[in-house]
Design a protein around this motif. Structure first.
Motif, PDB file in Angstrom:
ATOM      1  N   GLY A   1       0.783  -1.225   0.000  1.00  0.00           N
ATOM      2  CA  GLY A   1       0.000   0.000   0.000  1.00  0.00           C
ATOM      3  C   GLY A   1       0.816   1.276   0.000  1.00  0.00           C
ATOM      4  O   GLY A   1       0.275   2.356  -0.134  1.00  0.00           O
ATOM      5  N   GLY A   2       2.107   1.200   0.162  1.00  0.00           N
ATOM      6  CA  GLY A   2       2.929   2.413   0.154  1.00  0.00           C
ATOM      7  C   GLY A   2       4.290   2.127   0.731  1.00  0.00           C
ATOM      8  O   GLY A   2       4.525   1.048   1.265  1.00  0.00           O
TER       9      GLY A   2
ATOM     10  N   VAL B   1      -3.562   6.778  -3.504  1.00  0.00           N
ATOM     11  CA  VAL B   1      -2.683   5.729  -4.012  1.00  0.00           C
ATOM     12  C   VAL B   1      -3.087   4.394  -3.395  1.00  0.00           C
ATOM     13  O   VAL B   1      -3.023   4.215  -2.187  1.00  0.00           O
ATOM     14  CB  VAL B   1      -1.211   6.047  -3.681  1.00  0.00           C
ATOM     15  N   LEU B   2      -3.528   3.475  -4.238  1.00  0.00           N
ATOM     16  CA  LEU B   2      -3.926   2.162  -3.736  1.00  0.00           C
ATOM     17  C   LEU B   2      -2.692   1.425  -3.239  1.00  0.00           C
ATOM     18  O   LEU B   2      -2.663   0.914  -2.130  1.00  0.00           O
ATOM     19  CB  LEU B   2      -4.594   1.348  -4.853  1.00  0.00           C
ATOM     20  N   THR B   3      -1.671   1.390  -4.075  1.00  0.00           N
ATOM     21  CA  THR B   3      -0.421   0.766  -3.668  1.00  0.00           C
ATOM     22  C   THR B   3       0.698   1.224  -4.582  1.00  0.00           C
ATOM     23  O   THR B   3       0.441   1.769  -5.658  1.00  0.00           O
ATOM     24  CB  THR B   3      -0.538  -0.773  -3.648  1.00  0.00           C
ATOM     25  N   VAL B   4       1.921   1.009  -4.144  1.00  0.00           N
ATOM     26  CA  VAL B   4       3.099   1.433  -4.904  1.00  0.00           C
ATOM     27  C   VAL B   4       3.869   0.177  -5.279  1.00  0.00           C
ATOM     28  O   VAL B   4       4.384  -0.512  -4.411  1.00  0.00           O
ATOM     29  CB  VAL B   4       3.996   2.345  -4.044  1.00  0.00           C
TER      30      VAL B   4
END
Lengths: 542, 342
Positions: free
Chosen positions: A217-218, B202-205
């Motif tokens: 998710g990040g 942002v859902l995911t990176v």
């Protein structure tokens, strides 16, 4: 006399293996460190690295706990139900996730657990508005349990199946209730296997990279492996990459030591070798719990795999089957997997025997213990050395000898073999210890040695764990992308490489089809791995 | 040792199984060979590689030999690993962000060719690297699930957080770095604050483009960071207009792909000839529908219709390569700090 000489040879062979192993890793690291350039002088252990380390520890610990906690009841249920329709296929299924490239597994999981996945679509039909979100720590844990629970369960199951049949007979005679059976018979076995299994799962989760980023998710969810990759790729800073690998090894090394403290030395019981038959688990409650755990495992593992198959079937499979590139990739992948697995199993078996011989009661000194310890530690910790570090190091070493691409197959097989060692070690070591405890004195007193011993005593008894180790090692090296990536492509295209390449140029359907092929190939390997489970015991009543 | 001989035996098998291509290449060798290092997708069976080699071999009485690595960044890593001993005559596939770093290695020689016919948005010219195609980064969206796509970067940053986007990680991928620079070019010192806002969308990176695009086409998010040319692939190869790029009013950040010749090239004249050929109509006509990027010079025939439907940015952003090289770490740290906040 002869026995002594044989012992010495065993130890020398093990030492040679260990030496070759350490040299292979050490040379690569030295070569990389000698490479000038890189380091921009920035401090290694800045706030970023600490944050990443903390997260690595957190997610890997949780993933390991969950995988182990799920694996134990599943293994127990499978051990208590030695015969049910499709059992062998469930066992084969359990070796499958390891052989899939993580991205394929992740996409399969997303089909079930994702925002548009099966589960959320179902929940929405029920009128629930807040869908389950796979993106974040939950997704990382879910994926890690998907990949590692089956591995742990197979390790535990193998242990439970080695319990001497006499135990069950006596327990039945004593009329021991289920919880007592667990406490006195099953738990000691599981506890003995726990450090090995948990350590392995921990290492796999700690070095996880694609899964953590894709589902995390990040960037708050990053592992040290991400920083290593970044250091070697974007910044080309080998010393930093190696220092970070060192951090990873130190962190996990400490954890493995702690885990080992928890372990108890397994008690090897003598057995007449009769076929195991359990007398417990016939109550309705036991049947229901076992059934529930088995069904849960099947559903949890099976659903994403079914999703992968369904996506694969949508591809133009006929075109792929006729594609020469696919043929070459299949052959290359299978050859690499077979070669790596054989090398890995041979090496592991040699080292385990040597370690066992050297710490035999009569000659245990500090040196011997150190040797055995080095074998144990190195076969575990190798997972923490990123393949890309080994690959880059060997690239530098081989550069003076002409076209490096020529050596690629050897290096890739060697790296894959090393990376499979921890798995192979955990499958073989307990089995070989049990086998040695049951047969060593007898064979020594009968004077059975060397090849005869291998052929008539060791191989028949160790057939099952050997096949299992081979199949796991093959699956593992089949799904690997790391080692191949560095050496360029048209020289050696493997199936995962081809898959990623199609995916990287919009050909998602092709990639899904290739994932299906990869899964099938992996299934073939796992069928080989459980080949022995189907054999009826000879000359005995079952 | 039995295991090492086993290792050797089986690795030979593996070698034999996979080496057929290599030998096929050397067997047909003409008198001169031009070695081109490039990224892997350039030389796949649908990539431009084979057609380019065939066309160039007609003009040069030579043999083109490709060496493919994973991508542009890996290309530079490979060169650094090989050092002076590299067999590359031409390195094709670096992008503008890598140019400064590539020059700093000292492996490249000035091309010295006339590159008059080249037009790239944002006017890029360099004495060492020659552009061969370009694309603009863009947010690609699914028209079936997103009816009102953002019309600017500002709208993307400030818009409805429930409409998610999948982006790539600037630490590990080129498109990820592209978006980082895009935001930097538009927001300047406010970039950190913009990221902190965009974070919720942002859902995911993902580590790379493939993972992001895979999630997007599985329907997990209605938007993904990709290229203005992505819809062209879906229109030409899959005959669907479902996926479109969103035009942003501030403008788009550009990725220009370049090639250069090495200092130690064994065939410097041939290398020069190749770079000139690369900017000619023959090469440029191959690029659009094989590499799915925009040509930098005139093509023999007009581009397929799909390319006329693509977003044509009115404004192009391109930060100087030296500035990117100097600030990359600081900007990534800024990104990390903003994106890691809870």
């Amino acid at each position: 006399m002869f026995a002594l000489r044989e012992n010495r040879m065993t130890i020398v062979a093990g030492a040679l293996c260990l030496g070759a192993f350490l040299l292979f890793v050490g040379l690569a690291i030295v070569a990389l460190l000698a490479q000038t350039g890189g380091t921009d002088g920035s401090t290694l252990f800045d706030a970023y690295i600490w944050r990443v380390t903390r997260f690595t520890l957190l997610q890997a610990t949780l993933s390991t706990l969950l995988s182990i906690l799920f694996a134990m009841p599943v293994a127990r249920a499978l051990a208590r139900r030695p015969r049910f329709f499709g059992r062998i296929w469930l066992l084969r299924l359990m070796a499958l996730p390891l052989g899939l490239p993580v991205l394929v597994g992740a996409l399969g999981l997303i089909e079930i657990w994702g925002r548009q996945g099966f589960l959320n679509s179902g929940l929405r039909l029920l009128g629930l508005q807040q869908p389950v979100s796979i993106y974040g720590l939950f997704g990382i844990l879910l994926a890690h349990v998907f990949f590692n629970m089956p591995l742990a369960a197979r390790l535990f199951l193998a242990g439970l199946e080695r319990i001497p049949a006499e135990y069950w007979r006596s327990a039945a005679n004593l009329g021991m209730p289920s919880h007592a059976l667990f406490r006195f018979i099953e738990w000691p076995v599981l506890r003995g296997l726990m450090p090995g299994a948990a350590g392995l799962v921990f290492m796999l989760c700690a070095t996880s990279f694609t899964l953590v980023l894709t589902l995390g998710g990040g960037p708050a969810a990053s592992t040290i492996e991400v920083a290593i990759y970044q250091a070697l790729r974007f910044d080309f800073d080998p010393p930093r990459a190696i220092a970070l690998s060192g951090l990873q090894i130190a962190m996990t090394g400490i954890l493995l030591l702690i885990l080992r403290r928890l372990a108890t030395e397994p008690q090897e019981g003598m057995t007449g070798g009769r076929t195991m038959r359990r007398f417990d688990g016939s109550t309705w409650a036991a049947r229901l719990t076992d059934g529930a755990w088995i069904a849960l495992a099947l559903l949890f593992l099976g659903a994403p795999l079914v999703a992968i198959v369904v996506s694969g079937l949508e591809a133009d499979l006929l075109k792929l089957v006729r594609d020469g590139n696919v043929h070459r990739a299949l052959v290359t992948s299978a050859a690499i997997a077979l070669a790596s697995a054989l090398a890995s199993v041979t090496m592991a078996a040699t080292m385990i025997r040597a370690a066992k011989t050297v710490v035999s009661p009569r000659q245990t000194g500090p040196a011997a213990r150190g040797f055995a310890g080095a074998i144990g530690a190195s076969t575990s910790l190798i997972l923490l050395v990123p393949p890309v570090v080994l690959g880059a190091g060997w690239f530098l070493l081989l550069r003076p000898f002409g076209d490096v691409a020529r050596f690629a197959p050897v290096i890739v097989v060697a790296i894959n073999a090393l990376m499979a060692l921890p798995f192979v070690h955990r499958i073989l070591a307990p089995a070989m210890a049990t086998h040695a405890a049951r047969s060593d004195r007898l064979t020594a007193s009968l004077g059975i040695r060397g090849f005869h011993r291998l052929r008539w005593i060791d191989l028949p008894a160790l057939r099952k764990p050997l096949l299992m180790a081979l199949s796991f090692a093959m699956a593992l090296s089949l799904g690997d992308l790391g080692a191949v990536a560095l050496f360029g492509s048209q020289d050696m295209v493997t199936l995962p490489w081809l898959l990623y390449s199609r995916m990287g140029s919009y050909r998602t359907a092709d990639a899904a089809g290739l994932a299906l092929f990869l899964g099938l190939l992996c299934l073939i390997f796992t069928i080989l791995g459980t080949a022995d489970d189907n054999r009826r015991p000879e000359g005995r009543k079952a | 040792m039995s295991n090492s001989s086993q290792l050797k035996l089986f690795s030979r098998l593996a070698l034999a199984a996979s080496a057929s291509l290599v030998f096929a290449g050397t067997a047909a060798a003409a008198d001169k060979t031009l070695t081109v290092y490039t990224y892997e997708s350039f030389i796949t069976e649908w990539g431009p590689g084979a057609k380019v080699a065939e066309a160039f071999e007609k003009t040069c009485e030579c043999k083109v030999n490709y060496v493919g690595v994973a991508d542009g960044v890996e290309l530079l890593t490979r060169l650094k690993l090989e050092g002076e001993a590299s067999k590359a005559d031409i390195v094709l596939g670096l992008d503008t962000n890598l140019v400064a770093e590539a020059k700093a290695t000292g492996f490249f020689a000035p091309h010295g060719i006339e590159a008059a016919g080249i037009t790239v948005p944002g006017s890029f010219s360099d004495d060492t690297f020659v552009p061969y195609d370009y694309g603009h980064f863009a947010v690609v969206y699914d028209t079936e699930t997103l009816k009102t796509p953002p019309k600017s970067l500002k709208e993307l940053v400030e818009g409805d957080a429930s409409q998610k986007i999948v982006i790539e990680d600037p630490r590990t991928s080129t498109p990820g770095l592209g978006l980082l620079l895009w935001v930097k070019a538009v927001y300047g010192d406010e970039a950190g604050a913009a990221w902190a806002k965009l974070k919720d969308r942002v859902l995911t990176v993902t580590p790379g483009w493939s993972e992001a695009y895979g999630l997007f086409t599985k329907g997990e998010a209605p938007m993904v960071l990709s290229y203005t040319t992505s819809p062209a692939y879906h229109m030409v190869a899959e005959n669907t207009e479902r996926y479109q790029a969103a035009a942003f009013s501030e403008g788009h950040y550009i990725q220009i792909e370049v090639a250069g010749m090495t200092k130690n090239a064994k065939e410097p004249e041939l290398a020069k000839q190749f770079l000139t050929f690369m900017t000619g109509a023959e090469f440029q006509s191959i690029i659009p529908t094989t590499n799915w990027m925009m040509p930098v010079a005139a093509t023999k025939e007009p581009l397929p219709d799909a390319f006329n439907k693509l977003v044509k940015p009115e404004n192009t952003f391109l930060l100087p390569s030296e500035e990117v090289a100097k600030n990359r770490k600081a900007w990534i740290d800024e990104w990390l700090a903003a994106m890691s906040k809870n």
